[in-house]
Every structure is written in C-alpha cells, then in structure tokens.
Scaffold this motif. Structure first.
Motif, mmCIF file in Angstrom:
data_model
loop_
_atom_site.group_PDB
_atom_site.id
_atom_site.type_symbol
_atom_site.label_atom_id
_atom_site.label_comp_id
_atom_site.label_asym_id
_atom_site.label_seq_id
_atom_site.Cartn_x
_atom_site.Cartn_y
_atom_site.Cartn_z
ATOM 1 N N ILE A 126 -71.730 -8.094 -34.672
ATOM 2 C CA ILE A 126 -71.137 -6.778 -33.277
ATOM 3 C C ILE A 126 -72.093 -6.901 -32.657
ATOM 4 O O ILE A 126 -73.498 -6.558 -32.459
ATOM 5 N N GLN A 127 -72.353 -7.152 -31.652
ATOM 6 C CA GLN A 127 -72.640 -6.647 -30.199
ATOM 7 C C GLN A 127 -72.010 -6.358 -29.130
ATOM 8 O O GLN A 127 -71.174 -6.978 -28.387
ATOM 9 N N ASN A 128 -72.451 -5.548 -29.078
ATOM 10 C CA ASN A 128 -71.570 -4.403 -27.607
ATOM 11 C C ASN A 128 -69.965 -4.785 -27.661
ATOM 12 O O ASN A 128 -69.116 -4.348 -27.012
ATOM 13 N N GLU A 129 -70.198 -3.923 -28.722
ATOM 14 C CA GLU A 129 -68.444 -3.191 -29.367
ATOM 15 C C GLU A 129 -67.615 -4.524 -29.021
ATOM 16 O O GLU A 129 -66.663 -5.094 -29.152
ATOM 17 N N LEU A 130 -68.646 -5.696 -29.564
ATOM 18 C CA LEU A 130 -67.393 -7.138 -29.583
ATOM 19 C C LEU A 130 -67.804 -7.682 -31.023
ATOM 20 O O LEU A 130 -69.110 -7.427 -31.545
ATOM 21 N N LEU A 131 -67.217 -8.922 -31.351
ATOM 22 C CA LEU A 131 -67.592 -9.838 -32.842
ATOM 23 C C LEU A 131 -67.710 -11.086 -31.959
ATOM 24 O O LEU A 131 -66.489 -11.683 -31.290
ATOM 25 N N VAL A 132 -68.842 -11.705 -32.385
ATOM 26 C CA VAL A 132 -69.858 -12.725 -31.651
ATOM 27 C C VAL A 132 -69.611 -13.569 -32.948
ATOM 28 O O VAL A 132 -71.057 -13.102 -33.842
ATOM 29 N N LYS A 133 -70.400 -14.843 -32.489
ATOM 30 C CA LYS A 133 -70.680 -15.804 -33.273
ATOM 31 C C LYS A 133 -71.324 -17.210 -32.280
ATOM 32 O O LYS A 133 -70.258 -17.443 -31.291
ATOM 33 N N GLU A 134 -72.302 -17.357 -32.000
ATOM 34 C CA GLU A 134 -72.361 -18.948 -31.501
ATOM 35 C C GLU A 134 -72.901 -19.787 -32.276
ATOM 36 O O GLU A 134 -72.821 -19.698 -33.720
ATOM 37 N N PHE A 135 -72.494 -21.195 -31.629
ATOM 38 C CA PHE A 135 -72.193 -22.763 -32.822
ATOM 39 C C PHE A 135 -72.854 -22.952 -31.695
ATOM 40 O O PHE A 135 -73.050 -23.090 -30.568
ATOM 41 N N VAL A 136 -73.639 -24.676 -32.821
ATOM 42 C CA VAL A 136 -74.965 -25.524 -32.348
ATOM 43 C C VAL A 136 -74.428 -26.640 -32.657
ATOM 44 O O VAL A 136 -74.044 -27.058 -34.259
ATOM 45 N N PHE A 137 -73.886 -27.443 -31.764
ATOM 46 C CA PHE A 137 -73.669 -28.789 -32.140
ATOM 47 C C PHE A 137 -73.955 -29.693 -30.916
ATOM 48 O O PHE A 137 -75.438 -29.650 -30.776
ATOM 49 N N SER A 138 -74.222 -30.809 -31.946
ATOM 50 C CA SER A 138 -75.250 -32.351 -31.582
ATOM 51 C C SER A 138 -75.211 -32.713 -30.332
ATOM 52 O O SER A 138 -76.073 -33.009 -29.980
ATOM 53 N N THR A 139 -73.637 -32.324 -29.708
ATOM 54 C CA THR A 139 -73.482 -33.033 -28.408
ATOM 55 C C THR A 139 -72.742 -31.805 -27.532
ATOM 56 O O THR A 139 -71.538 -31.627 -28.311
ATOM 57 N N PHE A 140 -72.501 -32.219 -26.562
ATOM 58 C CA PHE A 140 -71.770 -31.689 -25.613
ATOM 59 C C PHE A 140 -70.165 -32.168 -25.606
ATOM 60 O O PHE A 140 -69.744 -30.937 -25.985
ATOM 61 N N GLN A 141 -69.734 -33.259 -26.389
ATOM 62 C CA GLN A 141 -68.168 -33.816 -26.253
ATOM 63 C C GLN A 141 -68.190 -33.080 -27.462
ATOM 64 O O GLN A 141 -67.036 -32.010 -28.151
#
Length: 90
Positions: A18-33
């Motif tokens: 919870i950041q700035n009253e938002l539920l947030v997650k960052e996902f990281v992938f191998s490629t842009f596609q």
C-alpha cells in the motif's frame, strides 16, 4: 480500508504494497514483449471485472496500481483483481 481487508491483503497477496493509498505491485519480465503480453492479460480480466487499474510500463517492468475510485480507497474489488492478476503471473 477496514482491518479485515488489510489482513487479507497482507496474508494473501505476494509483494503487493500500500503506497499513497493505492494497492501497488511491480512485475518484472524477461522481455518487453512478455511485459506487453502480461498487460494485455490484465486488461482482459480488468474488463471482465469492470474494474480498471492504472498500468505503467517501462521496458520489461509493469507497475499495477489499484484503488476503487468511486469510494476513494482500496476495496474488496481491488483485492479481488489483485488476486486474479497474481494468477496471471504464474
């Protein structure tokens, strides 16, 4: 946000914050596609749920932010969509 929902978020959602009253997650992938394919899958389930996240893309990283705008806070809708997004990650 009520305490019961906060507990569900903390126990059931992997690496969501919870950041700035938002539920947030960052996902990281191998490629842009791979990142774009993930965003397209998120868009499909968000449309089905009629609940739309903010999505930020930077090459192979995708940041999802959730809030229920009509009540101005995180709700069960956000938790449910986050759970559905978690399944996509697998």
């Amino acid at each position: 946000m009520n305490k019961e929902l906060m507990n569900k978020i903390e126990s059931d959602l992997n690496e969501w914050a919870i950041q700035n009253e938002l539920l947030v997650k960052e996902f990281v992938f191998s490629t842009f596609q791979d990142a774009i394919n993930f965003v397209n899958a998120v868009a499909k389930i968000a449309d089905e749920a009629d609940h739309h996240p903010d999505i930020f893309i930077s090459y192979n990283k995708v940041k999802i932010s959730l809030i229920t705008h009509d009540i101005g806070e995180i709700s069960e809708k956000d938790y449910s969509l986050a759970k559905a997004i978690e399944i996509l990650e697998v």
